[in-house]
Design a protein around this motif. Structure first.
Motif, PDB file in Angstrom:
ATOM      1  N   ALA A  13       0.824  -1.210   0.000  1.00 13.31           N
ATOM      2  CA  ALA A  13       0.000   0.000   0.000  1.00 13.31           C
ATOM      3  C   ALA A  13       0.861   1.264   0.000  1.00 13.31           C
ATOM      4  CB  ALA A  13      -0.933   0.003   1.208  1.00 13.31           C
ATOM      5  N   LEU A  14       2.056   1.157   0.539  1.00 14.78           N
ATOM      6  CA  LEU A  14       2.958   2.310   0.622  1.00 14.78           C
ATOM      7  C   LEU A  14       4.014   2.281  -0.484  1.00 14.78           C
ATOM      8  CD1 LEU A  14       3.326   2.304   4.490  1.00 14.78           C
ATOM      9  CD2 LEU A  14       2.203   4.067   3.108  1.00 14.78           C
ATOM     10  N   SER A  15       3.647   1.656  -1.607  1.00 10.98           N
ATOM     11  CA  SER A  15       4.511   1.615  -2.797  1.00 10.98           C
ATOM     12  C   SER A  15       5.893   1.039  -2.514  1.00 10.98           C
ATOM     13  CB  SER A  15       4.644   3.009  -3.411  1.00 10.98           C
ATOM     14  OG  SER A  15       3.379   3.512  -3.759  1.00 10.98           O
ATOM     15  N   VAL A  30       1.484   3.848  21.152  1.00 12.14           N
ATOM     16  CA  VAL A  30       1.422   3.195  19.840  1.00 12.14           C
ATOM     17  C   VAL A  30       0.268   3.780  19.037  1.00 12.14           C
ATOM     18  CG1 VAL A  30       1.016   1.013  18.640  1.00 12.14           C
ATOM     19  CG2 VAL A  30       2.526   1.074  20.646  1.00 12.14           C
ATOM     20  N   GLY A  31      -0.896   3.893  19.650  1.00 18.51           N
ATOM     21  CA  GLY A  31      -2.068   4.428  18.957  1.00 18.51           C
ATOM     22  C   GLY A  31      -1.854   5.850  18.462  1.00 18.51           C
ATOM     23  N   ALA A  32      -1.249   6.696  19.291  1.00 19.42           N
ATOM     24  CA  ALA A  32      -0.998   8.087  18.899  1.00 19.42           C
ATOM     25  C   ALA A  32      -0.029   8.154  17.725  1.00 19.42           C
ATOM     26  CB  ALA A  32      -0.442   8.872  20.086  1.00 19.42           C
ATOM     27  N   LEU A  33       0.998   7.311  17.721  1.00 22.16           N
ATOM     28  CA  LEU A  33       1.947   7.294  16.610  1.00 22.16           C
ATOM     29  C   LEU A  33       1.273   6.856  15.319  1.00 22.16           C
ATOM     30  CD1 LEU A  33       5.224   5.928  18.177  1.00 22.16           C
ATOM     31  CD2 LEU A  33       4.939   8.058  16.939  1.00 22.16           C
ATOM     32  N   LEU A  34       0.415   5.844  15.408  1.00 20.50           N
ATOM     33  CA  LEU A  34      -0.291   5.396  14.210  1.00 20.50           C
ATOM     34  C   LEU A  34      -1.178   6.495  13.655  1.00 20.50           C
ATOM     35  CD1 LEU A  34      -1.250   1.723  15.158  1.00 20.50           C
ATOM     36  CD2 LEU A  34       0.591   2.502  13.649  1.00 20.50           C
ATOM     37  N   GLU A  35      -1.867   7.216  14.532  1.00 19.67           N
ATOM     38  CA  GLU A  35      -2.715   8.331  14.089  1.00 19.67           C
ATOM     39  C   GLU A  35      -1.880   9.425  13.434  1.00 19.67           C
ATOM     40  OE1 GLU A  35      -5.159   9.832  17.255  1.00 19.67           O
ATOM     41  OE2 GLU A  35      -6.033   7.855  17.636  1.00 19.67           O
ATOM     42  N   ARG A  36      -0.756   9.746  14.044  1.00 18.77           N
ATOM     43  CA  ARG A  36       0.104  10.793  13.500  1.00 18.77           C
ATOM     44  C   ARG A  36       0.686  10.380  12.148  1.00 18.77           C
ATOM     45  NH1 ARG A  36       3.298  11.904  17.919  1.00 18.77           N
ATOM     46  NH2 ARG A  36       5.300  11.470  16.985  1.00 18.77           N
ATOM     47  N   PHE A  37       1.063   9.108  12.028  1.00 15.83           N
ATOM     48  CA  PHE A  37       1.577   8.624  10.749  1.00 15.83           C
ATOM     49  C   PHE A  37       0.497   8.732   9.677  1.00 15.83           C
ATOM     50  CE2 PHE A  37       1.943   5.169   7.664  1.00 15.83           C
ATOM     51  CZ  PHE A  37       3.113   5.573   7.034  1.00 15.83           C
ATOM     52  N   GLN A  38      -0.718   8.273  10.005  1.00 16.52           N
ATOM     53  CA  GLN A  38      -1.807   8.292   9.026  1.00 16.52           C
ATOM     54  C   GLN A  38      -2.146   9.706   8.594  1.00 16.52           C
ATOM     55  OE1 GLN A  38      -3.629   5.522   7.358  1.00 16.52           O
ATOM     56  NE2 GLN A  38      -3.595   7.404   6.196  1.00 16.52           N
ATOM     57  N   ALA A  39      -2.056  10.662   9.493  1.00 19.63           N
ATOM     58  CA  ALA A  39      -2.382  12.050   9.160  1.00 19.63           C
ATOM     59  C   ALA A  39      -1.494  12.596   8.042  1.00 19.63           C
ATOM     60  CB  ALA A  39      -2.263  12.932  10.400  1.00 19.63           C
ATOM     61  N   GLY A  40      -0.283  12.054   7.916  1.00 23.84           N
ATOM     62  CA  GLY A  40       0.624  12.522   6.888  1.00 23.84           C
ATOM     63  C   GLY A  40       0.638  11.673   5.628  1.00 23.84           C
ATOM     64  N   GLU A  41      -0.251  10.699   5.545  1.00 24.30           N
ATOM     65  CA  GLU A  41      -0.279   9.777   4.406  1.00 24.30           C
ATOM     66  C   GLU A  41      -1.555   9.929   3.590  1.00 24.30           C
ATOM     67  OE1 GLU A  41       2.049   7.571   3.218  1.00 24.30           O
ATOM     68  OE2 GLU A  41       3.319   8.542   4.699  1.00 24.30           O
ATOM     69  N   PRO A  42      -1.447   9.996   2.267  1.00 21.34           N
ATOM     70  CA  PRO A  42      -2.651  10.071   1.431  1.00 21.34           C
ATOM     71  C   PRO A  42      -3.350   8.719   1.295  1.00 21.34           C
ATOM     72  CG  PRO A  42      -0.686  10.092   0.071  1.00 21.34           C
ATOM     73  CD  PRO A  42      -0.220  10.126   1.496  1.00 21.34           C
ATOM     74  N   VAL A  43      -2.637   7.636   1.568  1.00 22.41           N
ATOM     75  CA  VAL A  43      -3.185   6.283   1.434  1.00 22.41           C
ATOM     76  C   VAL A  43      -3.675   5.812   2.803  1.00 22.41           C
ATOM     77  CG1 VAL A  43      -2.589   3.897   0.837  1.00 22.41           C
ATOM     78  CG2 VAL A  43      -1.528   5.786  -0.395  1.00 22.41           C
TER      79      VAL A  43
END
Length: 94
Positions: A13-15, A30-43
């Motif tokens: 999914a991340l090419s 862990v949950g906060a990091l996943l949310e922060r990562f997703q916020a910067g990803e278009p996928v």
């Protein structure tokens, strides 16, 4: 910094990207990091790991420094600077 390592369909999914690094913040989980990562990803990536109820999807494995977060505090597990999260989405096959 905290390193997120991607495996299986997440990597697809991340090419083909194998990892990402995020700045560590005091009190990160862990949950906060996943949310922060997703916020910067278009996928949409974290939806493969976490359900809308903020629970790990069946078959998801997340390792924090080689320890399964299911045996720690799950998504509320505290993360420290220099930690490594290995993210394995549910998989099927035979």
């Amino acid at each position: 910094m905290v390193r997120l390592q991607f495996y299986g369909t997440l990597r697809l999914a991340l090419s083909g990207r194998e990892y990402a690094e995020l700045p560590w913040r005091e009190g990160d989980t862990v949950g906060a990091l996943l949310e922060r990562f997703q916020a910067g990803e278009p996928v949409p990536v974290t939806g493969k790991l976490v359900s809308g109820e903020n629970l790990l999807r069946a078959g998801t494995i997340i390792l924090l420094n080689r320890r399964n977060i299911l045996h720690l505090e799950k998504l509320e597990t505290t993360v420290k600077d220099g930690d490594v999260l290995a993210l394995f989405p549910p998989g099927a096959g035979g």
